[in-house]
Design a protein around this motif. Structure first.
Motif, short mmCIF file in Angstrom:
data_model
loop_
_atom_site.label_atom_id
_atom_site.label_comp_id
_atom_site.label_asym_id
_atom_site.label_seq_id
_atom_site.Cartn_x
_atom_site.Cartn_y
_atom_site.Cartn_z
N UNK A 44 0.82 -1.22 0.00
CA UNK A 44 0.00 0.00 0.00
C UNK A 44 0.85 1.27 0.00
N UNK A 45 2.14 1.12 -0.27
CA UNK A 45 3.07 2.25 -0.43
C UNK A 45 3.14 3.11 0.83
N UNK A 46 3.15 2.45 1.97
CA UNK A 46 3.30 3.19 3.22
C UNK A 46 4.75 3.65 3.39
N UNK A 47 4.98 4.87 3.82
CA UNK A 47 6.37 5.37 3.92
C UNK A 47 7.20 4.65 4.98
N UNK A 48 6.56 4.09 6.01
CA UNK A 48 7.34 3.43 7.06
C UNK A 48 7.96 2.12 6.59
N UNK A 49 7.51 1.59 5.45
CA UNK A 49 8.09 0.34 4.94
C UNK A 49 9.30 0.59 4.04
N UNK A 50 9.52 1.82 3.60
CA UNK A 50 10.59 2.08 2.64
C UNK A 50 11.99 1.88 3.21
N UNK A 95 10.33 4.55 -12.45
CA UNK A 95 9.80 5.20 -11.25
C UNK A 95 10.75 5.06 -10.08
N UNK A 96 11.50 3.97 -10.02
CA UNK A 96 12.42 3.78 -8.89
C UNK A 96 13.57 4.78 -8.96
N UNK A 97 14.06 5.08 -10.16
CA UNK A 97 15.15 6.04 -10.30
C UNK A 97 14.73 7.45 -9.92
N UNK A 98 13.42 7.73 -9.94
CA UNK A 98 12.92 9.05 -9.62
C UNK A 98 12.59 9.23 -8.15
N UNK A 99 12.80 8.19 -7.35
CA UNK A 99 12.51 8.31 -5.91
C UNK A 99 13.56 9.18 -5.24
N UNK A 100 13.22 9.87 -4.15
CA UNK A 100 14.21 10.71 -3.46
C UNK A 100 15.31 9.87 -2.83
N UNK A 101 16.47 10.48 -2.68
CA UNK A 101 17.64 9.78 -2.16
C UNK A 101 17.66 9.66 -0.64
N UNK A 102 16.68 10.24 0.05
CA UNK A 102 16.68 10.12 1.51
C UNK A 102 16.12 8.79 2.00
N UNK A 103 15.56 7.97 1.09
CA UNK A 103 15.07 6.65 1.47
C UNK A 103 13.77 6.65 2.24
N UNK A 104 12.98 7.69 2.11
CA UNK A 104 11.72 7.79 2.87
C UNK A 104 10.51 7.37 2.07
N UNK A 105 10.67 7.09 0.78
CA UNK A 105 9.52 6.76 -0.06
C UNK A 105 9.89 5.58 -0.95
N UNK A 106 8.81 5.02 -1.57
CA UNK A 106 9.02 3.99 -2.58
C UNK A 106 8.87 2.58 -2.11
N UNK A 107 8.00 2.32 -1.13
CA UNK A 107 7.86 0.96 -0.65
C UNK A 107 7.36 0.00 -1.72
N UNK A 108 6.36 0.43 -2.50
CA UNK A 108 5.81 -0.46 -3.53
C UNK A 108 6.81 -0.67 -4.66
N UNK A 109 7.49 0.38 -5.07
CA UNK A 109 8.48 0.23 -6.14
C UNK A 109 9.63 -0.68 -5.70
#
Length: 422
Positions: A44-50, A95-109
């Motif tokens: 479900x693309x929750x940020x806590x899983x990224x 889409x994965x290459x466009x994720x931010x570098x802080x590692x806070x997003x992108x659980x589904x990707x």
């Protein structure tokens, strides 16, 4: 006779437990594997899983790093390393290459990227092999996996200013210095292994081995270390059991991944998951084999048409193309000559080389050794690899000469580099 077979009803409770058990078995085989709840939140693309999935992919794509070494990398460095490794291996989703570098997003990707790595090959088995507990002194004979996928070629970058030749010379000298240090350390290691094998001759219970390894010698020196070794073996045994459980429940995970892929926004090229699930019997594979053979024939015809069109298009572009084609043909001829020479030395035309790590066993002259590779076989395999690597080295040297000639604005030919101070 005449009675219909009753279809077994699937218990909803069993179906609900199957997916967490499959994910738990997968997580136990992976380094720093997250919990099934983390996988559910990632769907479900929750940020806590990224963050947990970024760490998992970093450990999966960098299996040679230990726990302490991976902890020294910052989250931003781990994210950039994962993006670069996936792009190098040909991961199709942008889409994965466009994720931010802080590692806070992108659980589904990240979940899709992990499934893509699992679909490419036996990832858990490969990680278990690389991280297994070694009881004997082993030597890797063949490095074909590392040589087979060197990665994409480096893009040609236009130089903004003049190229500092002295900096290149300094880098080359540094590389040679580290190479000499590596060779010296390996020679020292081999000398120490020879001393241990010679001093412990006749101490092993297995007569085919005859001597102790470094790990076994360490157990004699420090018996308390046997408890730690036993714990490591128990953990490895648990991972092996989890890998078997994962193979039994793998299909449940892939059905769930279909729902994860359906929840993602469409892209121009969606990743195709082809899990390697063994099926009993070979009769069902015959239509697939025929279809693949037909596709292979069509691909061969398309390649021949493209090659003919390319040769017609570049045939009149001057002597540079002719020289490049001649060099390529010479390189291929040298490679084939090296393979034929290796076949003649081996007595057959089989290109099979010894693979994987093998235990080092010291045997005296005239004494029949146990099963395994002999030193002459390893020497022949290394000579064959050396011949192929020399061909590749000559190709790379030619490319470097052409690149230097392009950078200095001179036609291809000898490039004279003056020493510093002149």
């Amino acid at each position: 006779m005449g009675r219909r077979r009753r279809r077994r009803r699937v218990d909803p409770a069993d179906a609900a437990r199957a997916l967490p058990e499959a994910i738990a078995a997968l997580s136990q085989t992976l380094p720093a594997g997250p919990s099934p709840e983390t996988f559910r939140r990632a769907k479900f693309d929750r940020p806590e899983a990224a963050p947990a999935l970024w760490r998992l992919l970093f450990r999966v794509l960098s299996p040679q790093l230990a726990d302490g070494a991976s902890a020294s990398f910052s989250p931003e460095a781990q994210v950039r390393s994962v993006k670069l490794a996936l792009r190098t291996q040909g991961y199709p989703r942008r889409a994965l290459a466009q994720l931010p570098d802080d590692g806070s997003q992108g659980g589904r990707e990240l979940l899709l990227a992990l499934a893509w790595l699992l679909a490419r090959g036996p990832l858990p088995e490969r990680l278990l092999t690389q991280n297994r507990v070694q009881l004997g002194d082993e030597m890797p004979v063949c490095e074909c996996e590392a040589l087979a996928s060197p990665g994409p070629p480096a893009p040609s970058v236009e130089a903004d200013g003049c190229v500092d030749i002295r900096h290149l010379q300094w880098l080359m000298g540094k590389l040679r210095f580290r190479w000499r240090n590596l060779m010296a350390s390996q020679q020292e290691q081999c000398a120490l292994l020879g001393k241990i094998h010679s001093y412990t001759r006749g101490c092993h219970s297995d007569r085919s081995l005859g001597h102790l390894s470094v790990t076994e010698t360490e157990l004699l020196r420090d018996p308390e270390g046997g408890r730690q070794l036993l714990q490591r073996l128990e953990r490895e045994n648990a991972r092996l059991q989890a890998a078997l459980e994962w193979r039994r429940r793998e299909l449940v995970f892939w059905r769930w991944m279909d729902t994860v892929l359906g929840a993602c926004p469409p892209e121009a090229s969606q990743p195709t998951f082809l899990p390697r699930i063994p099926t009993p019997g070979t009769g069902a594979l015959e239509p697939l084999v025929r279809e693949l053979q037909a596709l292979q024939g069509e691909l061969r015809e398309a390649v021949e048409a493209r090659r003919a069109a390319w040769e017609a298009g570049v045939g009149g572009r001057g002597p540079e193309w002719s020289a490049a084609r001649t060099a390529l043909r010479e390189a291929v001829g040298q490679d084939l000559a090296a393979l034929r020479q290796a076949c003649e030395r081996g007595g057959s035309c089989s290109l099979a080389q010894p693979h994987g790590p093998h235990r080092l066993v010291r045997t005296e002259a005239g004494v029949a050794g146990g099963p395994g590779l002999r030193a002459p076989e390893v020497i022949e395999a290394l000579r064959s690899q050396e011949a192929r690597l020399e061909v590749v080295l000559r190709q790379l040297q030619g490319q470097c000469r052409q690149e230097l000639a392009r950078l200095v604005g001179a036609p291809p030919g000898p490039v004279w580099i003056l020493p510093p101070g002149r």
